[in-house]
Design a protein around this motif. Structure first.
Motif, mmCIF file in Angstrom:
data_model
loop_
_atom_site.group_PDB
_atom_site.id
_atom_site.type_symbol
_atom_site.label_atom_id
_atom_site.label_comp_id
_atom_site.label_asym_id
_atom_site.label_seq_id
_atom_site.Cartn_x
_atom_site.Cartn_y
_atom_site.Cartn_z
ATOM 1 N N THR A 3 2.409 7.428 8.474
ATOM 2 C CA THR A 3 1.967 6.597 7.360
ATOM 3 C C THR A 3 1.857 4.745 7.604
ATOM 4 O OG1 THR A 3 2.932 6.871 5.516
ATOM 5 C CG2 THR A 3 1.033 8.770 5.571
ATOM 6 N N ARG A 4 1.920 4.349 8.231
ATOM 7 C CA ARG A 4 3.067 3.015 8.206
ATOM 8 C C ARG A 4 3.319 2.393 9.290
ATOM 9 N NH1 ARG A 4 7.362 -0.948 7.094
ATOM 10 N NH2 ARG A 4 8.628 1.589 7.643
ATOM 11 N N TYR A 5 2.915 2.265 10.218
ATOM 12 C CA TYR A 5 3.342 1.484 11.808
ATOM 13 C C TYR A 5 3.236 0.357 11.368
ATOM 14 C CZ TYR A 5 1.502 6.189 12.683
ATOM 15 O OH TYR A 5 1.703 7.588 13.107
ATOM 16 N N TRP A 6 3.533 -0.570 12.368
ATOM 17 C CA TRP A 6 4.546 -1.911 13.379
ATOM 18 C C TRP A 6 3.266 -1.614 14.957
ATOM 19 C CZ3 TRP A 6 10.238 -2.733 12.759
ATOM 20 C CH2 TRP A 6 10.564 -3.127 11.732
ATOM 21 N N GLU A 67 -9.073 -3.367 6.045
ATOM 22 C CA GLU A 67 -7.528 -2.349 5.583
ATOM 23 C C GLU A 67 -8.477 -1.778 4.248
ATOM 24 O OE1 GLU A 67 -3.528 -2.013 5.287
ATOM 25 O OE2 GLU A 67 -4.472 -3.598 5.318
ATOM 26 N N HIS A 71 -9.057 2.465 2.919
ATOM 27 C CA HIS A 71 -8.431 3.031 2.114
ATOM 28 C C HIS A 71 -9.280 2.980 1.048
ATOM 29 C CE1 HIS A 71 -4.745 2.290 4.527
ATOM 30 N NE2 HIS A 71 -4.850 0.496 3.856
ATOM 31 N N SER A 321 6.859 3.670 14.766
ATOM 32 C CA SER A 321 6.840 3.087 13.371
ATOM 33 C C SER A 321 7.675 4.338 12.758
ATOM 34 C CB SER A 321 5.721 5.071 13.169
ATOM 35 O OG SER A 321 6.073 5.486 12.055
ATOM 36 N N THR A 371 2.487 -4.864 10.039
ATOM 37 C CA THR A 371 1.866 -3.429 9.647
ATOM 38 C C THR A 371 0.580 -3.070 9.546
ATOM 39 O OG1 THR A 371 4.285 -3.857 7.839
ATOM 40 C CG2 THR A 371 2.762 -1.989 8.157
ATOM 41 N N ASN A 373 -1.447 -0.006 7.827
ATOM 42 C CA ASN A 373 -0.633 1.371 6.802
ATOM 43 C C ASN A 373 -2.170 2.006 6.058
ATOM 44 O OD1 ASN A 373 2.067 0.007 5.025
ATOM 45 N ND2 ASN A 373 0.253 -1.284 4.522
#
Length: 375
Positions: A3-6, A67, A71, A321, A371, A373
């Protein structure tokens, strides 16, 4: 699904393929649990340095907006699925899972020509997402309006006898109406039922003996009928109030009851239609917003990399990730692949924290990083 990437770009000293191989080898050797993918950014139109600097000021804020809309739609989908009792559906972009779309990103040249100015691409994305957000607000408001009407009716039908709608509890045969007689409905506290049954005939004159019948009871009250002469109804109501009995105003009307029933059925049907329509719209719109967001991220990493590393464009962009426990190790690997002098220049104390990148992010690293998200 992570669920979280750089999203990271590294300066290329010799060749991008060589840097990519070194990064793969380092990640595999020192942080093998970190997924790593190339993020393919096309050769976009650079423009002037002034235009890039001006664009950079807006990119962080625009990213937060896009973003946020992403969401917001996702949360709306989750709520609709929960209310509908349907199984959670994996979200997609053009039939591809969102995480796969990110890790296999390909620029849509037909939608966003690479020869267009960066400002034009960014504004186009912002306008499109803003329109989707406006549509979301209108559709959700319409759906919530019907839900609110239904909730109001349900509260009236399921609340305490002191306030609820009585029409679905009273049948035609329960009511006596003639030239002289009238039937009243009394809401009696459950603990006072014995008192009611022993006293209602004497609360005023001309009460029909043994005419009281209980129709319904809830946790607090019982609903009784009582028949009496119409001309003493006001006296009866006053006496009943003095003893703690509430006389509810009620007029039996079959047409009104049927109308309310039809209204309820229509509202239930409208709610289901709107919910289904809104859910399908959200699925489609989430994919559109997510695709726009990834194209925006590509512009963002491109612009920031030019400002950081200079011209001509020479950088490698990747998606990682890392787990929380692997973050420091991965950052060390990324820093080691940057030019030593550059690394020393950009390095800051541990207290700085945050992500190096645009807008309000701290430039804490010798590479560009921000990031993504997904949730």
């Amino acid at each position: 699904m992570a669920t979280r990437y750089w999203l990271v770009s590294l300066p290329v000293q010799s060749s991008a393929s060589s840097l990519w191989s070194r990064l793969q080898e380092s990640i595999s050797k020192h942080s093998f649990d970190t997924p790593l993918y190339r993020f393919n950014v096309p050769n976009l139109r650079v423009g002037t340095l002034d235009s890039l600097l001006a664009l950079s000021d807006d990119l962080f804020k625009s990213n937060s907006f896009i973003e946020g809309v992403s969401h917001k739609i996702r949360r709306q989908i989750e709520e609709l699925e929960r209310v509908s009792g349907i199984e959670t559906t994996a979200l997609t972009v053009d039939g591809v899972p969102v995480d796969s779309y990110l890790t296999r990103f390909a620029w849509d040249e037909a939608k966003y020509p690479t020869m267009s100015p960066l400002r034009e691409i960014v504004d186009s994305i912002h306008v499109q997402v803003a329109k989707i957000e406006d549509d979301l607000k209108v559709r959700v408001a319409e759906y919530n309006n019907v839900r609110s009407q239904l909730n109001t009716i349900n509260r009236k039908q399921s609340g305490s006898l002191a306030v609820r709608d009585l029409s679905n509890l009273v049948k035609q045969e329960d009511i006596v109406t003639s030239e002289h007689l009238v039937t009243l409905l009394a809401v009696v506290p459950k603990y006072s039922q014995k008192d009611w049954l022993t006293s209602y005939e004497t609360l005023t004159t001309f009460v029909v003996p043994r005419s009281s019948k209980m129709l319904y009871e809830d946790n607090e009250y019982a609903l009784y009928t009582v028949t009496l002469f119409a001309r003493v109804a006001d006296n009866f109501k006053s006496s009943a109030r003095e003893k703690g009995f509430q006389i509810r105003e009620f007029e039996y009307n079959p047409e009104t009851q049927e109308s309310r029933k039809r209204e309820l059925e229509k509202l239930m049907q409208d709610q289901e239609t709107l919910r289904s329509s809104l859910l399908q719209w959200c699925y489609t719109s989430y994919g559109e917003v997510f695709s726009s967001w990834m194209h925006f991220c590509a512009v963002r990493i491109f612009a920031e990399s030019i400002l950081r590393y200079g011209l001509p464009p020479s950088f490698l962009s990747v998606v990682l990730s890392p787990s929380v426990r692997s973050e420091k190790k991965v950052r060390s690997i990324l820093e080691g692949l940057c030019d030593t002098a550059n690394s020393t220049y950009w390095k800051t104390d541990d207290e700085v924290g945050g992500m190096g990148g645009l807008g309000g992010d701290a430039d804490a690293y010798p590479y560009v990083c921000f990031t993504i998200n997904l949730i």
